[in-house]
Design a protein around this motif. Structure first.
Motif, PDB file in Angstrom:
ATOM      1  N   TYR A   1      31.059 -14.504  65.784  1.00  0.00           N
ATOM      2  CA  TYR A   1      31.421 -15.835  66.284  1.00  0.00           C
ATOM      3  C   TYR A   1      30.273 -16.835  66.143  1.00  0.00           C
ATOM      4  O   TYR A   1      30.495 -18.050  66.065  1.00  0.00           O
ATOM      5  CB  TYR A   1      31.872 -15.760  67.748  1.00  0.00           C
ATOM      6  CG  TYR A   1      30.750 -15.610  68.755  1.00  0.00           C
ATOM      7  CD1 TYR A   1      30.033 -16.718  69.199  1.00  0.00           C
ATOM      8  CD2 TYR A   1      30.390 -14.358  69.265  1.00  0.00           C
ATOM      9  CE1 TYR A   1      28.984 -16.574  70.113  1.00  0.00           C
ATOM     10  CE2 TYR A   1      29.354 -14.222  70.173  1.00  0.00           C
ATOM     11  CZ  TYR A   1      28.655 -15.331  70.594  1.00  0.00           C
ATOM     12  OH  TYR A   1      27.625 -15.192  71.487  1.00  0.00           O
TER      13      TYR A   1
ATOM     14  N   TYR B   1      36.851 -23.554  68.661  1.00  0.00           N
ATOM     15  CA  TYR B   1      37.184 -23.256  70.046  1.00  0.00           C
ATOM     16  C   TYR B   1      35.976 -23.362  70.980  1.00  0.00           C
ATOM     17  O   TYR B   1      36.116 -23.297  72.191  1.00  0.00           O
ATOM     18  CB  TYR B   1      37.807 -21.858  70.162  1.00  0.00           C
ATOM     19  CG  TYR B   1      36.952 -20.732  69.626  1.00  0.00           C
ATOM     20  CD1 TYR B   1      35.899 -20.211  70.362  1.00  0.00           C
ATOM     21  CD2 TYR B   1      37.216 -20.175  68.382  1.00  0.00           C
ATOM     22  CE1 TYR B   1      35.112 -19.179  69.879  1.00  0.00           C
ATOM     23  CE2 TYR B   1      36.443 -19.122  67.891  1.00  0.00           C
ATOM     24  CZ  TYR B   1      35.402 -18.641  68.646  1.00  0.00           C
ATOM     25  OH  TYR B   1      34.637 -17.614  68.161  1.00  0.00           O
ATOM     26  N   ALA B   2      34.784 -23.499  70.423  1.00  0.00           N
ATOM     27  CA  ALA B   2      33.583 -23.632  71.240  1.00  0.00           C
ATOM     28  C   ALA B   2      32.710 -24.727  70.646  1.00  0.00           C
ATOM     29  O   ALA B   2      32.813 -25.057  69.466  1.00  0.00           O
ATOM     30  CB  ALA B   2      32.816 -22.314  71.274  1.00  0.00           C
TER      31      ALA B   2
ATOM     32  N   THR C   1      36.983  -7.581  74.394  1.00  0.00           N
ATOM     33  CA  THR C   1      37.786  -8.253  73.370  1.00  0.00           C
ATOM     34  C   THR C   1      38.850  -7.305  72.818  1.00  0.00           C
ATOM     35  O   THR C   1      40.031  -7.658  72.709  1.00  0.00           O
ATOM     36  CB  THR C   1      36.883  -8.760  72.233  1.00  0.00           C
ATOM     37  OG1 THR C   1      35.948  -9.702  72.766  1.00  0.00           O
ATOM     38  CG2 THR C   1      37.680  -9.426  71.139  1.00  0.00           C
TER      39      THR C   1
ATOM     40  N   CYS D   1      41.772 -12.526  66.583  1.00  0.00           N
ATOM     41  CA  CYS D   1      40.477 -12.587  67.249  1.00  0.00           C
ATOM     42  C   CYS D   1      39.415 -13.252  66.379  1.00  0.00           C
ATOM     43  O   CYS D   1      38.610 -14.031  66.853  1.00  0.00           O
ATOM     44  CB  CYS D   1      40.043 -11.172  67.615  1.00  0.00           C
ATOM     45  SG  CYS D   1      38.377 -11.066  68.250  1.00  0.00           S
TER      46      CYS D   1
ATOM     47  N   ILE E   1      40.382 -16.135  73.039  1.00  0.00           N
ATOM     48  CA  ILE E   1      38.937 -16.132  73.231  1.00  0.00           C
ATOM     49  C   ILE E   1      38.684 -15.377  74.526  1.00  0.00           C
ATOM     50  O   ILE E   1      39.150 -15.789  75.597  1.00  0.00           O
ATOM     51  CB  ILE E   1      38.377 -17.568  73.342  1.00  0.00           C
ATOM     52  CG1 ILE E   1      38.834 -18.429  72.159  1.00  0.00           C
ATOM     53  CG2 ILE E   1      36.862 -17.529  73.446  1.00  0.00           C
ATOM     54  CD1 ILE E   1      38.456 -17.914  70.800  1.00  0.00           C
TER      55      ILE E   1
ATOM     56  N   SER F   1      36.321 -14.951  76.586  1.00  0.00           N
ATOM     57  CA  SER F   1      35.625 -15.576  77.718  1.00  0.00           C
ATOM     58  C   SER F   1      36.556 -16.437  78.560  1.00  0.00           C
ATOM     59  O   SER F   1      36.198 -16.853  79.665  1.00  0.00           O
ATOM     60  CB  SER F   1      34.450 -16.416  77.213  1.00  0.00           C
ATOM     61  OG  SER F   1      34.900 -17.427  76.327  1.00  0.00           O
ATOM     62  N   GLU F   2      37.764 -16.714  78.048  1.00  0.00           N
ATOM     63  CA  GLU F   2      38.752 -17.474  78.814  1.00  0.00           C
ATOM     64  C   GLU F   2      39.614 -16.572  79.703  1.00  0.00           C
ATOM     65  O   GLU F   2      40.528 -17.057  80.370  1.00  0.00           O
ATOM     66  CB  GLU F   2      39.651 -18.269  77.862  1.00  0.00           C
ATOM     67  CG  GLU F   2      38.903 -19.333  77.094  1.00  0.00           C
ATOM     68  CD  GLU F   2      39.750 -20.068  76.077  1.00  0.00           C
ATOM     69  OE1 GLU F   2      39.262 -21.076  75.531  1.00  0.00           O
ATOM     70  OE2 GLU F   2      40.897 -19.638  75.824  1.00  0.00           O
TER      71      GLU F   2
END
Length: 338
Positions: free
Chosen positions: A49, A60-61, A135, A250, A280, A282-283
């Motif tokens: 990532y 997304y980040a 993940t 992913c 994601i 971390s969400e």
């Protein structure tokens, strides 16, 4: 306070990432304020990532700012503490970045977590019992939702995510099929990780050949697919997906250098009434405790035997990262700092 060596993002890649995008610098570690903790990093995590964050484009980040320490997961030991929740010597996991030390607000939610190294090696908290493992857990358990007897496939099968995916899938009674590059990785996938079959994409190197290999490996079709790569491998898998199958999306590492990844047969999503969901991890912090408990048990009981590729010293991080993007690592890619 100790001198701290750091890797910063010096400039953005133009196409493929190169070592000169990074710069090694040294700074003085600041004195601790009330509530802060100084962590001496033992291992730094390198993950795909990070390549996306090097670009200055919508993702997304947020993009990695130029001139700042590269983002990344770390495990280490509390070297000094001005926080009653953390004592010198505590083993901790956090997002310390590509540097030897980090100063962390010990009161910030989720910034630093103490870990037990009695049964799980410290480094595994960056892989199988860390973000990559969770993940794999989320994609399999919450998106693919396989029933016993289902056939599930994962690309990048011997990486940190794929390794955990195999153990989790077998624990649920699934047929687990991996896709990896090279005979040694495929042998490890079957003999050590527990995959039923692993297909070598270097041998089956186009859509037609990969699709045929998948047909042989998955005689009942594919019920769930965990996608880390994208591109032609995804095209080949799509040809073998069953009706009402699911794809946990992913990673798309084949496109991280900026080139588009057109799909050959997107109509298959409609024809097979597929569910395709990007995520994601971390969400979804609410699932981490349950996932980490299962992953820790799998490692502790020897049902998950993750492999690591370890580079030595902070200066080695850029080349190790570039190697990861080309699949040169075997298992989880780490940098050892102590």
């Amino acid at each position: 306070m100790p001198r701290n060596q750091q890797i910063v993002l010096d400039n953005r890649p133009q196409g493929e990432a190169v070592a000169s995008n990074f710069k090694l610098v040294a700074t003085d570690t600041p004195a601790l304020q009330d509530g802060e903790v100084l962590v001496r990093h033992h291992y730094l995590s390198l993950d795909p990532y990070m390549r996306g964050r090097m670009n200055d484009s919508k993702s997304y980040a947020a993009s990695q700012p130029l001139g700042e320490v590269m983002i990344g997961g770390t495990v280490g030991e509390v070297a000094e503490s001005q926080n009653p929740r953390f004592a010198v010597g505590d083993k901790v996991v956090g997002m310390g970045g590509w540097q030897e030390y980090s100063v962390v607000d010990g009161n910030a939610v989720g910034a630093l977590r103490k870990v037990d190294t009695a049964h799980v090696p410290l480094s595994h908290y960056l892989g199988a019992v860390g973000m990559p493992g969770v993940t794999a857990w989320y994609g399999l358990v919450k998106i693919i939702e396989p029933k016993a007897g289902a056939t599930v496939v994962v690309s990048a099968a011997t990486g940190a995510v794929g390794s955990a995916f195999a153990a989790l899938a077998k624990a649920r009674g699934c047929r687990a099929v991996g896709i990896a590059g090279g005979a040694e990785k495929c042998r490890y996938a079957v003999e050590e990780l527990g995959f039923d079959v692993c297909i070598d994409y270097k041998v089956h190197s186009d859509v037609k050949a990969m699709s045929k290999a998948l047909k042989d490996a998955c005689p009942n079709g594919i019920d769930g697919y965990f996608e880390n790569v994208g591109g032609w491998i995804m095209d080949a898998v799509m040809l073998r997906m069953n009706a009402f199958s699911r794809i946990a999306l992913c990673g798309m590492i084949a496109g991280y250098d900026g080139q588009p990844l057109p799909m050959a047969n997107p109509a298959l999503m409609l024809i097979n009434r597929m569910k395709v969901e990007g995520f994601i991890v971390s969400e979804h912090m609410e699932v981490w405790p349950e996932a980490l408990q299962e992953l820790g048990t799998l490692v502790g009981t020897g049902k998950l035997r993750p492999r690591e590729t370890i580079a030595q010293g902070i200066a080695a991080a850029p080349e190790a990262f570039l190697g990861l993007l080309k699949g040169k690592n075997f298992g989880k890619q780490l940098v050892k700092l102590v």
